[in-house]
Design a protein around this motif. Sequence first.
Motif, PDB file in Angstrom:
ATOM      1  N   PHE B 201       0.793  -1.228   0.000  1.00  0.00           N
ATOM      2  CA  PHE B 201       0.000   0.000   0.000  1.00  0.00           C
ATOM      3  C   PHE B 201       0.833   1.288   0.000  1.00  0.00           C
ATOM      4  CE2 PHE B 201      -3.480   2.787   1.062  1.00  0.00           C
ATOM      5  CZ  PHE B 201      -4.481   2.237   0.284  1.00  0.00           C
ATOM      6  N   PRO B 202       1.825   1.398   0.875  1.00  0.00           N
ATOM      7  CA  PRO B 202       2.629   2.631   0.874  1.00  0.00           C
ATOM      8  C   PRO B 202       3.297   2.889  -0.479  1.00  0.00           C
ATOM      9  CG  PRO B 202       3.070   1.340   2.846  1.00  0.00           C
ATOM     10  CD  PRO B 202       2.210   0.493   1.975  1.00  0.00           C
ATOM     11  N   LEU B 203       3.780   1.831  -1.117  1.00  0.00           N
ATOM     12  CA  LEU B 203       4.462   2.026  -2.400  1.00  0.00           C
ATOM     13  C   LEU B 203       3.488   2.452  -3.496  1.00  0.00           C
ATOM     14  CD1 LEU B 203       7.096  -0.869  -2.469  1.00  0.00           C
ATOM     15  CD2 LEU B 203       7.459   1.563  -2.040  1.00  0.00           C
ATOM     16  N   ILE B 204       2.313   1.799  -3.500  1.00  0.00           N
ATOM     17  CA  ILE B 204       1.316   2.168  -4.513  1.00  0.00           C
ATOM     18  C   ILE B 204       0.881   3.618  -4.329  1.00  0.00           C
ATOM     19  CG2 ILE B 204      -1.068   1.771  -5.278  1.00  0.00           C
ATOM     20  CD1 ILE B 204       0.891  -0.295  -6.297  1.00  0.00           C
ATOM     21  N   ILE B 205       0.682   3.989  -3.074  1.00  0.00           N
ATOM     22  CA  ILE B 205       0.248   5.371  -2.795  1.00  0.00           C
ATOM     23  C   ILE B 205       1.242   6.387  -3.342  1.00  0.00           C
ATOM     24  CG2 ILE B 205       0.061   7.089  -0.955  1.00  0.00           C
ATOM     25  CD1 ILE B 205      -2.143   5.754  -0.177  1.00  0.00           C
TER      26      ILE B 205
END
Lengths: 241, 233
Positions: B201-205
């Motif tokens: 999630f953090p990377l996609i964001i």
Amino acid sequence: MLIIKGLKKKFNKNSVLKNINFEVNKGDRIAIIGPSGCGKSTLLRCINLLEKPSEGSIIFNNTNLLDKSVELNVIREKIGMVFQQFNLFNNLTVLENIILAPTKLGLISKSDAVKEAKKLLKQFDLYDKLNNYPRELSGGQKQRVAIIRTLIMNPDMILFDEPTSALDPEMVLEVEDLIKTIADENMTMIVVSHEMNFIKNIATKVIFMIDGEIVEIGDPDTIFNKPKDERLKKFINLTNK
Amino acid sequence: MSEYFSWIKDTFYYSLIYDDRYKYIFIGLKNTILIALFAVILGVVIGILVALIRNYYDNNKKLIILNFISKSYVNIIRGTPVILQLMIIYYVIFKSVDINILFVGIIAFGINSGAYVSEIIRAGINSIDKGQMEAGYSLGLKYGQVMRFIVLPQAIRNILPALGNEFITLLKETSVGAYIGIIELTKASDIIASRTYDYFFPLIIIAIIYLIMTLGLTKLVNLLERKLDNVNY
């Protein structure tokens, strides 16, 4: 006014000008003729040092332009130049083109420059182009603006580097007429051109060059009607056809 | 299916909401923009200087030493990885100085960008017909005046869009700053992931945030290009 002595120019090892000597006096209108690649344009560009000569001296109003101490830009104010490709400043209007140099160099105030520019534009029938950009002008109009741009500097001498070569035939005359008008006002000038009739019309002296050397110098009548050098005879015959 | 949704809900919650972790993203975004913005300003200042020195040398064969330095600078910067430059500036040059790490980032990316900007400006200047300069000289104008009133105003049309693209490149490149501990976007996502052990999630964001910024800027650059095409000269 201008004395050129032993002028040589090499591009790498290629000698483009070999020992050029001649003098220009006030009011002279000198035409330089010769086949393509003979060094005419290079010679002209050497006079205001757009090309740096390899050797020799160029003495203009008693100053040797090749002295290191010479302030070239001050000298150039007094030697106008008109280019084959006009070289109007594309980002400026006609009026701005004309007044840029004299105002930025502090020669005259902006309002005087505008007044003078408008006067010249009126005189040469370009007043309605005042606010046009160069790309909106015809070749002939561009070249006339370029000539006005040098005139406003009030130069001692103007160099014309094939001023009509890049023009469509129907525009040659309007530029030649303008140059003729300036000539009649006794402007000193050196003209490189292929238009022999025009040269006969305005030149007081003609220089014939071949391979970077001056072959013959004389008044137009002698050069065109009684040429001595064989190569000049051939050249004149060719251009008369 | 409902398992899937609850997983998304959880990962979203723990990545962003729990412990106010979204704040890392905000800090990261702020720092990314700050570094890119000030670095590009520094880069433009250096770039103009270097481009003018090199152009002056090309035209007048003067400023030999300055030209040599400028040329070496461009070669060195363009010939080495930005991460290496960043490390040298942080671990070697500012080693014993107590200095804000953001500042180090701005300096490093600014110096890096300057080399590329100088080439952009040089190319812009060289794209202007030589006759324009010659006409200026023949009227008695000096190099600086010819540049200021004639060449640069024309060159700017080619320079501005390329500068916009350089800014976009720089914006992405700042992610390298994470390596020396600058909390920019990439580092922010890394911090969050190290707490949740969930990288997805953090990377996609942050990927989405980078994309929004670069696509938006690309649109602006295109708009600028079209505007400049309509200029009257």
